[in-house]
Write a protein that holds these residues in place. Structure first.
Motif, PDB file in Angstrom:
ATOM      1  N   THR A 175       0.845  -1.208   0.000  1.00 29.36           N
ATOM      2  CA  THR A 175       0.000   0.000   0.000  1.00 29.36           C
ATOM      3  C   THR A 175       0.880   1.258   0.000  1.00 29.36           C
ATOM      4  N   VAL A 176       0.281   2.362  -0.440  1.00 34.78           N
ATOM      5  CA  VAL A 176       0.910   3.686  -0.286  1.00 34.78           C
ATOM      6  C   VAL A 176      -0.187   4.657   0.138  1.00 34.78           C
TER       7      VAL A 176
ATOM      8  N   MET B 131       6.530   8.523  -8.857  1.00 32.04           N
ATOM      9  CA  MET B 131       7.903   8.001  -8.854  1.00 32.04           C
ATOM     10  C   MET B 131       8.071   7.004  -7.712  1.00 32.04           C
ATOM     11  N   GLN B 132       7.538   7.368  -6.519  1.00 31.65           N
ATOM     12  CA  GLN B 132       7.630   6.454  -5.368  1.00 31.65           C
ATOM     13  C   GLN B 132       6.836   5.169  -5.630  1.00 31.65           C
ATOM     14  N   VAL B 133       5.687   5.318  -6.300  1.00 28.33           N
ATOM     15  CA  VAL B 133       4.891   4.123  -6.626  1.00 28.33           C
ATOM     16  C   VAL B 133       5.665   3.234  -7.605  1.00 28.33           C
ATOM     17  N   ALA B 134       6.251   3.850  -8.649  1.00 34.02           N
ATOM     18  CA  ALA B 134       7.012   3.082  -9.644  1.00 34.02           C
ATOM     19  C   ALA B 134       8.170   2.359  -8.965  1.00 34.02           C
ATOM     20  N   ASP B 135       8.820   3.045  -8.032  1.00 33.76           N
ATOM     21  CA  ASP B 135       9.945   2.453  -7.296  1.00 33.76           C
ATOM     22  C   ASP B 135       9.470   1.238  -6.485  1.00 33.76           C
ATOM     23  N   ALA B 136       8.325   1.385  -5.808  1.00 33.65           N
ATOM     24  CA  ALA B 136       7.798   0.291  -4.990  1.00 33.65           C
ATOM     25  C   ALA B 136       7.374  -0.894  -5.870  1.00 33.65           C
ATOM     26  N   LEU B 137       6.740  -0.603  -7.007  1.00 34.30           N
ATOM     27  CA  LEU B 137       6.324  -1.686  -7.918  1.00 34.30           C
ATOM     28  C   LEU B 137       7.549  -2.455  -8.409  1.00 34.30           C
ATOM     29  N   SER B 138       8.595  -1.690  -8.743  1.00 31.95           N
ATOM     30  CA  SER B 138       9.814  -2.314  -9.261  1.00 31.95           C
ATOM     31  C   SER B 138      10.510  -3.156  -8.185  1.00 31.95           C
TER      32      SER B 138
ATOM     33  N   ARG C 150       9.322  -4.448  -5.406  1.00 35.27           N
ATOM     34  CA  ARG C 150       8.529  -5.587  -4.932  1.00 35.27           C
ATOM     35  C   ARG C 150       8.171  -6.564  -6.049  1.00 35.27           C
ATOM     36  N   LYS C 151       8.504  -6.185  -7.298  1.00 32.07           N
ATOM     37  CA  LYS C 151       8.182  -7.037  -8.463  1.00 32.07           C
ATOM     38  C   LYS C 151       6.680  -7.343  -8.524  1.00 32.07           C
ATOM     39  N   ILE C 152       5.863  -6.290  -8.381  1.00 32.45           N
ATOM     40  CA  ILE C 152       4.412  -6.456  -8.453  1.00 32.45           C
ATOM     41  C   ILE C 152       3.845  -5.476  -9.482  1.00 32.45           C
ATOM     42  N   GLY C 153       2.550  -5.651  -9.797  1.00 33.79           N
ATOM     43  CA  GLY C 153       1.958  -4.841 -10.861  1.00 33.79           C
ATOM     44  C   GLY C 153       1.000  -3.771 -10.393  1.00 33.79           C
ATOM     45  N   ALA C 154       0.621  -3.797  -9.101  1.00 35.07           N
ATOM     46  CA  ALA C 154      -0.339  -2.796  -8.626  1.00 35.07           C
ATOM     47  C   ALA C 154      -0.171  -2.567  -7.132  1.00 35.07           C
ATOM     48  N   ILE C 155      -0.585  -1.380  -6.710  1.00 34.42           N
ATOM     49  CA  ILE C 155      -0.499  -1.017  -5.297  1.00 34.42           C
ATOM     50  C   ILE C 155      -1.843  -0.400  -4.882  1.00 34.42           C
ATOM     51  N   VAL C 156      -2.274  -0.750  -3.677  1.00 34.81           N
ATOM     52  CA  VAL C 156      -3.532  -0.208  -3.168  1.00 34.81           C
ATOM     53  C   VAL C 156      -3.218   1.094  -2.420  1.00 34.81           C
ATOM     54  N   VAL C 157      -4.026   2.121  -2.689  1.00 31.08           N
ATOM     55  CA  VAL C 157      -3.821   3.421  -2.038  1.00 31.08           C
ATOM     56  C   VAL C 157      -4.776   3.503  -0.844  1.00 31.08           C
ATOM     57  N   VAL C 158      -4.212   3.735   0.337  1.00 32.59           N
ATOM     58  CA  VAL C 158      -5.040   3.777   1.562  1.00 32.59           C
ATOM     59  C   VAL C 158      -4.834   5.101   2.291  1.00 32.59           C
ATOM     60  N   ASP C 159      -5.838   5.501   3.086  1.00 37.89           N
ATOM     61  CA  ASP C 159      -5.683   6.729   3.890  1.00 37.89           C
ATOM     62  C   ASP C 159      -5.044   6.376   5.246  1.00 37.89           C
ATOM     63  N   ASP C 160      -4.965   7.352   6.144  1.00 33.95           N
ATOM     64  CA  ASP C 160      -4.293   7.152   7.442  1.00 33.95           C
ATOM     65  C   ASP C 160      -4.972   6.086   8.298  1.00 33.95           C
ATOM     66  N   HIS C 161      -6.250   5.804   7.980  1.00 33.35           N
ATOM     67  CA  HIS C 161      -6.984   4.786   8.758  1.00 33.35           C
ATOM     68  C   HIS C 161      -7.034   3.450   8.017  1.00 33.35           C
TER      69      HIS C 161
END
Ligand code: AMP
Length: 143
Positions: free
Chosen positions: A16-17, A24-31, A33-44
């Motif tokens: 998650t992010v 850029m941070q998302v692209a870095d995390a995808l690369s 972790r070798k994954i294709g998608a990230i879930v975007v979550v709020d503080d809760h």
């Protein structure tokens, strides 16, 4: 086989992010972790959206590299389709085919409880087919 059985084997970790992370941070995390998608979550930890490599490629092609400095919240898909733990492999395949996406976050009581990708679906579907084939062979050999 259902989602609960898949998560028991693959685990419940979800990448998650926060909505203010840059592309850029998302692209870095995808690369990394070798994954294709990230879930975007709020503080809760509430799901706000999902972003996949396809979204990043699309905005890069449209706007150029400077788009990588913008927050993920401006590009992510907000209407996230999720699945539940009792959903079957057939239901996951139908949801991915109809929605034309390859990732399904799992929610339980409104909270993020895992994620299933098309790679997981193919892997467990193949295992199911192989088990059925070997049961049939056994049956034929012993009748
Ligand atoms: P994907 O096939 O997962 O790379 O995603 C293709 C497109 O569908 C991208 O625009 C994603 O943001 C979007 N997407 C991915 N997963 C979902 C989902 N579970 N619900 C809604 N949209 C999604």
């Amino acid at each position: 086989m259902n989602v609960s059985a898949i998560l028991k084997q693959k685990g419940r970790e979800v990448a998650t992010v926060g909505p203010h992370a840059t592309l850029m941070q998302v692209a870095d995390a995808l690369s990394k972790r070798k994954i294709g998608a990230i879930v975007v979550v709020d503080d809760h930890s509430k799901v706000q959206g999902i972003i996949s490599e396809r979204d990043i490629i699309r905005v890069l092609a449209q706007s150029g590299a400077q788009i990588l400095l913008t927050p993920v919240s401006s590009v992510m898909t907000r209407n996230v389709i999720s699945c539940g733990e009792t959903d079957t492999l057939d239901q996951l395949m139908a949801a991915m085919t109809t929605g034309r996406f390859r990732h399904l976050p799992v929610t339980k009581d409104g909270a993020l409880a895992g994620i299933v990708s098309i790679g997981d679906v193919v892997k467990y579907h193949l295992a199911e087919i192989q088990m059925e084939a070997s049961a049939m062979k056994d049956y034929i050999a012993h009748t």
